[in-house]
Design a protein around this motif. Structure first.
Motif, short mmCIF file in Angstrom:
data_model
loop_
_atom_site.label_atom_id
_atom_site.label_comp_id
_atom_site.label_asym_id
_atom_site.label_seq_id
_atom_site.Cartn_x
_atom_site.Cartn_y
_atom_site.Cartn_z
N PRO A 71 0.83 -1.22 0.00
CA PRO A 71 0.00 0.00 0.00
C PRO A 71 0.86 1.26 0.00
N GLN A 72 0.41 2.25 -0.78
CA GLN A 72 1.07 3.55 -0.78
C GLN A 72 0.45 4.36 0.36
N ALA A 73 1.06 4.27 1.53
CA ALA A 73 0.48 4.87 2.72
C ALA A 73 1.55 5.49 3.59
N PHE A 74 1.19 6.61 4.21
CA PHE A 74 2.04 7.28 5.19
C PHE A 74 1.21 7.50 6.45
N GLU A 75 1.85 7.38 7.61
CA GLU A 75 1.18 7.67 8.87
C GLU A 75 2.11 8.51 9.74
N TRP A 76 1.55 9.53 10.40
CA TRP A 76 2.35 10.36 11.29
C TRP A 76 1.44 11.17 12.20
N VAL A 77 2.07 11.87 13.17
CA VAL A 77 1.33 12.72 14.11
C VAL A 77 1.51 14.17 13.68
N ALA A 78 0.40 14.86 13.47
CA ALA A 78 0.44 16.22 12.92
C ALA A 78 1.28 17.16 13.78
N GLU A 79 1.10 17.09 15.09
CA GLU A 79 1.78 18.03 15.99
C GLU A 79 3.28 17.74 16.09
N PRO A 82 4.67 18.40 11.59
CA PRO A 82 3.76 19.22 10.78
C PRO A 82 4.25 19.47 9.36
N TRP A 83 5.53 19.26 9.12
CA TRP A 83 6.13 19.51 7.83
C TRP A 83 5.81 18.46 6.78
N LEU A 84 5.25 17.32 7.18
CA LEU A 84 5.08 16.24 6.21
C LEU A 84 3.81 16.38 5.37
N ARG A 85 2.80 17.06 5.87
CA ARG A 85 1.52 17.08 5.16
C ARG A 85 1.64 17.73 3.78
N ALA A 86 2.33 18.84 3.68
CA ALA A 86 2.42 19.55 2.40
C ALA A 86 3.07 18.70 1.31
N GLY A 92 0.23 13.91 -4.35
CA GLY A 92 -1.05 13.38 -4.83
C GLY A 92 -1.81 12.51 -3.86
N LEU A 93 -1.36 12.42 -2.61
CA LEU A 93 -2.06 11.60 -1.63
C LEU A 93 -3.13 12.41 -0.90
N ARG A 94 -4.13 11.71 -0.42
CA ARG A 94 -5.20 12.33 0.35
C ARG A 94 -4.97 12.05 1.82
N VAL A 95 -5.09 13.07 2.67
CA VAL A 95 -4.79 12.95 4.09
C VAL A 95 -6.08 12.86 4.90
N HIS A 96 -6.15 11.87 5.79
CA HIS A 96 -7.29 11.71 6.69
C HIS A 96 -6.81 11.98 8.11
N ALA A 97 -7.61 12.73 8.88
CA ALA A 97 -7.24 13.09 10.25
C ALA A 97 -8.07 12.28 11.25
N GLU A 265 -3.17 8.35 1.89
CA GLU A 265 -3.32 7.27 0.92
C GLU A 265 -3.69 7.88 -0.43
N PRO A 266 -3.59 7.11 -1.52
CA PRO A 266 -4.04 7.63 -2.81
C PRO A 266 -5.52 8.00 -2.75
#
Length: 267
Positions: A71-79, A82-86, A92-97, A265-266
């Motif tokens: 799977p093309q997936a990333f997981e992390w903690v926003a706080e 914070p630099w990874l989301r952009a 091209g991935l969609r971020v779910h919170a 994820e995509p």
């Protein structure tokens, strides 16, 4: 307290795949965890202590995931990162919170539910217990659904169910996972796990068979997992809730939101 707590969680996130049957591939500011054998497929996340990554870093990891067929997936903690989301969104991935919640140390123990028990590696209901959450997540939400015992029986006959059972059984036998299930008339209606690393434990994969929702079974399973984790020496018990509505349910047993878990994820 929160920065220290989040640091403990980062150490956990970096450790649990390594002891859970995954190899770690180094991509500078990012680490890709790749499952060795059957079981839950892992993801990429910030390398421990990293402070930044660019779109090129993310795209290198995505290319490797495609090459491996994982799977093309990333997981992390926003706080914490914070630099990874952009760069993830730029790739091209969609971020779910998801609300990241930790059990309050002062939370009272919940009474045991008569239909909930811990399962061992040799339990005859283990295949059902590892299959129910998959059916639950395939029909997301908290509303009562149509998927019930008949669909569970069909899903259990799938070869993937046997492979998943075998992987979980090995983890149960080694003490790297604990699993609880709500059982009524011999049918598993809800199940979930927790994975301990040192004195930190994450409750994960709690799901209810859609036809059995709105009966408090997922909460009862969670309470049983929490009680067992604390008995076994856990000082920090945490989980990621599906959404704010689910977070309010977990708050009833003493969890509070401390941060935001992000999954990309995509689209």
């Amino acid at each position: 307290m929160t920065p220290t707590l989040l640091s403990r969680l980062e150490q956990y996130y970096d450790t649990v795949p390594r002891v859970g049957g995954a190899r770690a591939e180094d991509f500078g500011p990012l680490t890709l965890f790749v499952r060795e054998g059957a079981g839950w497929p892992y993801y990429a996340r910030p390398a421990l202590g990293s402070t930044g990554a660019g779109t090129a870093d993310v795209e290198r990891v995505l290319a490797r995931q495609r090459q491996l067929g994982v799977p093309q997936a990333f997981e992390w903690v926003a706080e914490t990162s914070p630099w990874l989301r952009a760069p993830v969104e730029a790739a091209g991935l969609r971020v779910h919170a998801h609300p990241l919640m930790v059990l309050e140390p002062s939370a009272p123990r919940q009474p045991a539910h008569p239909e909930v028990r811990l399962l061992g590696a040799d339990d005859e209901l283990l295949t059902a217990a590892v299959t129910v959450p998959r059916l639950a997540f395939a029909d997301a939400g908290t509303a009562v659904g149509a998927t019930g015992p008949a669909e569970l029986a069909v899903a259990m006959a799938d070869p993937d169910a046997a492979a998943h059972r075998s992987a979980v059984a090995e983890r149960l036998a080694s003490g790297r996972t604990a699993l609880a299930a709500a059982v009524r008339d011999g049918v598993v209606l809800a199940a979930g796990q927790y994975n301990p690393v040192g004195d930190v434990a994450e409750v994960a994969g709690v799901g209810t068979l859609p036809s059995a929702r709105r009966q408090g079974l997922a909460l009862a399973v969670t309470a049983a997992l929490v009680a067992d984790a604390l008995t076994r020496g856990a000082r920090t018990v945490f989980l990621s809730a599906g959404d704010e509505a689910v977070a309010r349910i977990y708050a009833r047993v003493g969890f509070r939101t401390v941060a935001t878990a992000l999954i990309a994820e995509p689209a």
